[in-house]
Design a protein around this motif. Structure first.
Motif, PDB file in Angstrom:
ATOM      1  N   MET A 252       0.810  -1.216   0.000  1.00  0.00           N
ATOM      2  CA  MET A 252       0.000   0.000   0.000  1.00  0.00           C
ATOM      3  C   MET A 252       0.844   1.268   0.000  1.00  0.00           C
ATOM      4  O   MET A 252       0.338   2.364  -0.247  1.00  0.00           O
ATOM      5  CB  MET A 252      -0.945   0.014   1.213  1.00  0.00           C
ATOM      6  CG  MET A 252      -2.124  -0.921   1.064  1.00  0.00           C
ATOM      7  SD  MET A 252      -3.041  -1.173   2.619  1.00  0.00           S
ATOM      8  CE  MET A 252      -3.349   0.500   3.147  1.00  0.00           C
ATOM      9  N   LEU A 253       2.132   1.162   0.300  1.00  0.00           N
ATOM     10  CA  LEU A 253       2.973   2.347   0.480  1.00  0.00           C
ATOM     11  C   LEU A 253       2.987   3.297  -0.720  1.00  0.00           C
ATOM     12  O   LEU A 253       3.027   4.516  -0.534  1.00  0.00           O
ATOM     13  CB  LEU A 253       4.399   1.931   0.845  1.00  0.00           C
ATOM     14  CG  LEU A 253       4.553   1.305   2.241  1.00  0.00           C
ATOM     15  CD1 LEU A 253       5.978   0.804   2.437  1.00  0.00           C
ATOM     16  CD2 LEU A 253       4.170   2.290   3.320  1.00  0.00           C
ATOM     17  N   PRO A 254       2.940   2.816  -1.957  1.00  0.00           N
ATOM     18  CA  PRO A 254       2.955   3.760  -3.085  1.00  0.00           C
ATOM     19  C   PRO A 254       1.644   4.514  -3.280  1.00  0.00           C
ATOM     20  O   PRO A 254       1.572   5.395  -4.135  1.00  0.00           O
ATOM     21  CB  PRO A 254       3.215   2.846  -4.298  1.00  0.00           C
ATOM     22  CG  PRO A 254       3.768   1.588  -3.752  1.00  0.00           C
ATOM     23  CD  PRO A 254       3.107   1.419  -2.425  1.00  0.00           C
ATOM     24  N   HIS A 255       0.612   4.173  -2.486  1.00  0.00           N
ATOM     25  CA  HIS A 255      -0.712   4.731  -2.749  1.00  0.00           C
ATOM     26  C   HIS A 255      -1.358   5.414  -1.544  1.00  0.00           C
ATOM     27  O   HIS A 255      -2.393   6.062  -1.708  1.00  0.00           O
ATOM     28  CB  HIS A 255      -1.652   3.612  -3.223  1.00  0.00           C
ATOM     29  CG  HIS A 255      -1.085   2.777  -4.317  1.00  0.00           C
ATOM     30  ND1 HIS A 255      -0.891   3.253  -5.595  1.00  0.00           N
ATOM     31  CD2 HIS A 255      -0.626   1.491  -4.322  1.00  0.00           C
ATOM     32  CE1 HIS A 255      -0.370   2.299  -6.355  1.00  0.00           C
ATOM     33  NE2 HIS A 255      -0.194   1.225  -5.601  1.00  0.00           N
ATOM     34  N   ILE A 256      -0.815   5.260  -0.366  1.00  0.00           N
ATOM     35  CA  ILE A 256      -1.508   5.731   0.833  1.00  0.00           C
ATOM     36  C   ILE A 256      -0.764   6.906   1.467  1.00  0.00           C
ATOM     37  O   ILE A 256       0.462   6.974   1.441  1.00  0.00           O
ATOM     38  CB  ILE A 256      -1.650   4.573   1.847  1.00  0.00           C
ATOM     39  CG1 ILE A 256      -2.769   4.853   2.850  1.00  0.00           C
ATOM     40  CG2 ILE A 256      -0.336   4.299   2.563  1.00  0.00           C
ATOM     41  CD1 ILE A 256      -3.208   3.619   3.606  1.00  0.00           C
ATOM     42  N   GLY A 257      -1.510   7.882   1.989  1.00  0.00           N
ATOM     43  CA  GLY A 257      -0.906   8.998   2.691  1.00  0.00           C
ATOM     44  C   GLY A 257      -0.030   9.857   1.813  1.00  0.00           C
ATOM     45  O   GLY A 257       1.118   9.504   1.532  1.00  0.00           O
ATOM     46  N   SER A 258      -0.526  10.999   1.353  1.00  0.00           N
ATOM     47  CA  SER A 258       0.264  11.865   0.475  1.00  0.00           C
ATOM     48  C   SER A 258       1.624  12.145   1.102  1.00  0.00           C
ATOM     49  O   SER A 258       1.743  12.359   2.312  1.00  0.00           O
ATOM     50  CB  SER A 258      -0.490  13.169   0.187  1.00  0.00           C
ATOM     51  OG  SER A 258      -1.008  13.738   1.372  1.00  0.00           O
ATOM     52  N   SER A 259       2.661  12.154   0.256  1.00  0.00           N
ATOM     53  CA  SER A 259       4.043  12.138   0.740  1.00  0.00           C
ATOM     54  C   SER A 259       4.818  13.385   0.323  1.00  0.00           C
ATOM     55  O   SER A 259       4.350  14.198  -0.472  1.00  0.00           O
ATOM     56  CB  SER A 259       4.754  10.890   0.199  1.00  0.00           C
ATOM     57  OG  SER A 259       4.813  10.932  -1.216  1.00  0.00           O
ATOM     58  N   VAL A 260       6.025  13.508   0.863  1.00  0.00           N
ATOM     59  CA  VAL A 260       6.995  14.485   0.380  1.00  0.00           C
ATOM     60  C   VAL A 260       7.778  13.862  -0.770  1.00  0.00           C
ATOM     61  O   VAL A 260       7.986  14.474  -1.813  1.00  0.00           O
ATOM     62  CB  VAL A 260       7.956  14.918   1.501  1.00  0.00           C
ATOM     63  CG1 VAL A 260       9.013  15.879   0.965  1.00  0.00           C
ATOM     64  CG2 VAL A 260       7.193  15.573   2.646  1.00  0.00           C
ATOM     65  N   SER A 261       8.193  12.630  -0.590  1.00  0.00           N
ATOM     66  CA  SER A 261       9.058  11.924  -1.535  1.00  0.00           C
ATOM     67  C   SER A 261       8.264  11.342  -2.706  1.00  0.00           C
ATOM     68  O   SER A 261       7.053  11.507  -2.811  1.00  0.00           O
ATOM     69  CB  SER A 261       9.774  10.797  -0.804  1.00  0.00           C
ATOM     70  OG  SER A 261       8.851   9.750  -0.512  1.00  0.00           O
ATOM     71  N   HIS A 262       8.943  10.590  -3.526  1.00  0.00           N
ATOM     72  CA  HIS A 262       8.305   9.863  -4.630  1.00  0.00           C
ATOM     73  C   HIS A 262       7.368   8.754  -4.139  1.00  0.00           C
ATOM     74  O   HIS A 262       6.626   8.185  -4.945  1.00  0.00           O
ATOM     75  CB  HIS A 262       9.366   9.197  -5.513  1.00  0.00           C
ATOM     76  CG  HIS A 262      10.001  10.106  -6.520  1.00  0.00           C
ATOM     77  ND1 HIS A 262       9.276  10.769  -7.486  1.00  0.00           N
ATOM     78  CD2 HIS A 262      11.309  10.434  -6.724  1.00  0.00           C
ATOM     79  CE1 HIS A 262      10.102  11.469  -8.252  1.00  0.00           C
ATOM     80  NE2 HIS A 262      11.349  11.293  -7.815  1.00  0.00           N
ATOM     81  N   ARG A 263       7.401   8.410  -2.840  1.00  0.00           N
ATOM     82  CA  ARG A 263       6.716   7.210  -2.351  1.00  0.00           C
ATOM     83  C   ARG A 263       5.275   7.126  -2.834  1.00  0.00           C
ATOM     84  O   ARG A 263       4.849   6.116  -3.397  1.00  0.00           O
ATOM     85  CB  ARG A 263       6.758   7.167  -0.814  1.00  0.00           C
ATOM     86  CG  ARG A 263       6.011   5.968  -0.220  1.00  0.00           C
ATOM     87  CD  ARG A 263       5.943   6.031   1.303  1.00  0.00           C
ATOM     88  NE  ARG A 263       5.330   7.253   1.781  1.00  0.00           N
ATOM     89  CZ  ARG A 263       4.004   7.493   1.767  1.00  0.00           C
ATOM     90  NH1 ARG A 263       3.165   6.612   1.278  1.00  0.00           N
ATOM     91  NH2 ARG A 263       3.534   8.640   2.238  1.00  0.00           N
ATOM     92  N   ASN A 264       4.477   8.192  -2.592  1.00  0.00           N
ATOM     93  CA  ASN A 264       3.089   8.178  -3.065  1.00  0.00           C
ATOM     94  C   ASN A 264       3.064   8.584  -4.538  1.00  0.00           C
ATOM     95  O   ASN A 264       3.380   9.722  -4.881  1.00  0.00           O
ATOM     96  CB  ASN A 264       2.223   9.118  -2.226  1.00  0.00           C
ATOM     97  CG  ASN A 264       0.743   8.959  -2.534  1.00  0.00           C
ATOM     98  OD1 ASN A 264       0.326   8.942  -3.690  1.00  0.00           O
ATOM     99  ND2 ASN A 264      -0.062   8.843  -1.499  1.00  0.00           N
ATOM    100  N   GLN A 265       2.691   7.658  -5.373  1.00  0.00           N
ATOM    101  CA  GLN A 265       2.756   7.880  -6.813  1.00  0.00           C
ATOM    102  C   GLN A 265       1.639   8.798  -7.322  1.00  0.00           C
ATOM    103  O   GLN A 265       1.714   9.309  -8.441  1.00  0.00           O
ATOM    104  CB  GLN A 265       2.685   6.531  -7.543  1.00  0.00           C
ATOM    105  CG  GLN A 265       3.845   5.617  -7.194  1.00  0.00           C
ATOM    106  CD  GLN A 265       3.650   4.203  -7.698  1.00  0.00           C
ATOM    107  OE1 GLN A 265       2.645   3.879  -8.329  1.00  0.00           O
ATOM    108  NE2 GLN A 265       4.626   3.341  -7.422  1.00  0.00           N
TER     109      GLN A 265
END
Length: 540
Positions: A252-265
């Motif tokens: 779920m990490l690429p899709h959950i919780g808007s991020s600073v980094s590239h993590r949230n696509q």
């Protein structure tokens, strides 16, 4: 005889005026998303930047609350709780679509009963006009940072506004400049023209530093050559979270919780800050964070400078020491902690509200308290300070005694309840959850579904990794528990739920959680799909 009557009338008028002036004025200043990390006096990593010298004065000359929390970290519900003294399910404003009708704007009604002239100026964000106030001049919805349109009570002037992809003609006036300046101009104008035979209750509410952080041009060079301190969890989140926030094997990490980094696509701050998408992390995260924080803190600087304008006016008019001045935010905000932006989470940076109060006639200068208070308590406290008593329908309690003595009253709360209702909404993609926080521990349950059927359930991008369920809602995410030891792990880096040695603490926290949900009408009897998940996972 005629002169005796005239003398009596004049004397009565004088007595009434004196009584009115005996009551303190109350100035409630609230910014949008101004989190406790972005103050000097809260001692965060950003305190060395001295971002709030004027606002910090309230703590130096009054009291700072270290444990003030919202009960639902999103703008509209938090504001409704402040106005009603009630938790979200009772006041009916559980998400951003909620409306607060004039008859339910309880705080304004109670203050008027106590003889106060009432006004709200700036951001309102509760859909219905604030008609319970004697005066209002407020933004439509979020409003714009520049050349804002404000809707003034009784105005016959109209303006065209683009809303929901169409242009509407609505009451209001468009002002030139930055919203923080415009809102302060409006409050100063009202203060100068108010009825000075009455004490005033003014809610002065900034738009800044909310979303996209559009600062006034005069701050373009502020912090430009400064390296902004970064949270360690921006790069390494250790054991924060659970299957509810990470998914199985991190899927779920690429899709959950808007991020600073590239993590949230789907949504990350680097996109908004126009950082070259080809730059890899951690450099991408570093560049995005630095630009993000500089823009955010420039908005905070504009707020602080405008608060000074208000203080200068109160000093000049001799009103400063007879005015109870409160400063807060409508919730906290994530500034890169755990690689998150925005609010919504029950994590500390999102849940904690800054809360400072100055009133030298009552409050000892330089006081700090770790008493647990939440935003249901704000209205009862303000009413108490004005000489009234909070209605029984308010869930919160007055903490006036804490202000005056720095001691918690007998029987004061030892836990505070929280609930975020908006499952996977607005590309921020935060799962719905509730929990309980004491001074030492925090227990969170992510139940992972929305409470109502929506036309567009969420922005969840991949049904294949969503939690499988037979219930009639799409986009379920895995239920999960999190437990944090706040004394030994203040940054919530180690989820202890299910770890040996924490069985009794977990059991006691669950009992408190059940008790608070029952006491404050936060049960899910009307949402059987949620209750079934709670029942299934309560003891897992």
């Amino acid at each position: 005889m005629r002169y005796q009557i005239l003398f009596l009338l004049l004397s009565f008028g004088t007595v009434s005026f004196i009584k009115a002036q005996d009551k303190p004025n109350i100035l409630y200043i609230m910014s949008d998303d101004h989190t406790s990390q972005a103050f000097g006096v809260y001692g965060s990593r950003l305190s060395q930047l001295n971002p709030t010298p004027t606002i910090d004065r309230l703590a130096h000359e009054g009291i700072l609350f270290e444990n003030a929390f919202c009960t639902n970290s999103i703008c509209t519900p938090s504001r409704a709780t402040i106005m009603t003294g009630q938790y979200s399910q009772t006041n009916g404003v559980q998400d951003l679509n909620g409306r607060l009708k004039a008859e339910n704007q309880y705080l304004a009604h109670e203050m008027k009963k106590l003889g106060y002239e009432t006004a709200v100026i700036g951001k309102w964000h509760l859909k219905e006009a604030p008609e319970a106030f004697d005066y209002y001049n407020v933004l439509y919805g979020q409003g714009k940072y520049f050349n804002s349109v404000l809707y003034e009570k009784g105005t016959e002037e109209t303006v065209q506004i683009k809303r929901r992809s169409k242009v509407e003609t609505l009451p209001g006036h468009q002002y030139e400049g930055h919203s923080s300046d415009i809102i302060t101009d409006a409050s100063l104008k009202w203060l100068k023209g108010r009825d000075n035979t009455k004490p005033f209750f003014l809610m002065h509410q900034f738009k800044a530093p909310h979303d996209m952080f559009e600062f006034a041009p005069r701050y373009a060079d502020y912090l430009e050559d400064t390296e902004i301190p970064e949270p360690a969890s921006l790069y390494y989140n250790r054991k924060n979270g659970s299957v509810a926030t990470r998914g199985e094997n991190g899927n779920m990490l690429p899709h959950i919780g808007s991020s600073v980094s590239h993590r949230n696509q789907n949504r990350n701050m680097g996109q908004h800050m126009k950082i070259d998408q080809s730059i890899p992390d951690p450099e991408y995260a570093h560049l995005a964070y630095q630009e993000y924080l500089k823009r955010y803190l420039r908005c905070v600087k504009g707020v602080d400078d405008n608060v000074k304008r208000i203080f200068d006016y109160l000093e000049k008019e001799g009103l400063m020491d007879n005015t109870i001045i409160i400063y807060t935010g409508d919730q906290g905000f994530m500034l890169g902690e755990h690689d998150y932006i925005d609010k919504r989470w029950m994590y500390e940076e999102s849940m904690r509200m800054p809360f400072l109060v100055r009133y030298p006639k009552m409050i000892k200068a330089g006081t700090r308290t770790d008493a647990l208070v939440n935003n249901t308590d704000f209205a009862p406290t303000i009413i108490d300070l004005a000489g009234g008593k909070a209605p029984k329908y308010m869930h919160g309690k007055s903490f006036k005694e804490i202000l005056s003595t720095n001691k918690e009253p007998k029987g004061w709360r030892d836990a505070t309840y929280y609930r975020y209702w908006m499952h996977m909404a607005h590309a921020h993609a935060n799962p719905a959850h509730f929990g309980v926080r004491t001074k030492e521990y925090k227990l969170i349950f992510f139940y992972g579904c929305d409470y109502i059927k929506r036309k567009k359930e969420s922005n969840w991008p991949n049904e294949k990794i969503a939690f499988s369920t037979k219930l009639p809602f799409e986009y379920f995410t895995p239920p999960g528990w999190e437990l944090y030891d706040l004394k030994n792990d203040p940054f919530e880096m180690n989820n202890l739920y299910g770890q040996p040695g924490y069985e009794d603490i977990t059991s006691n926290m669950k009992k408190q959680l059940l008790s608070l949900r029952s006491e404050f009408n936060e049960n899910d009897e009307n949402y059987p799909h949620i209750q079934s998940i709670i029942n299934e996972h309560w003891n897992k």
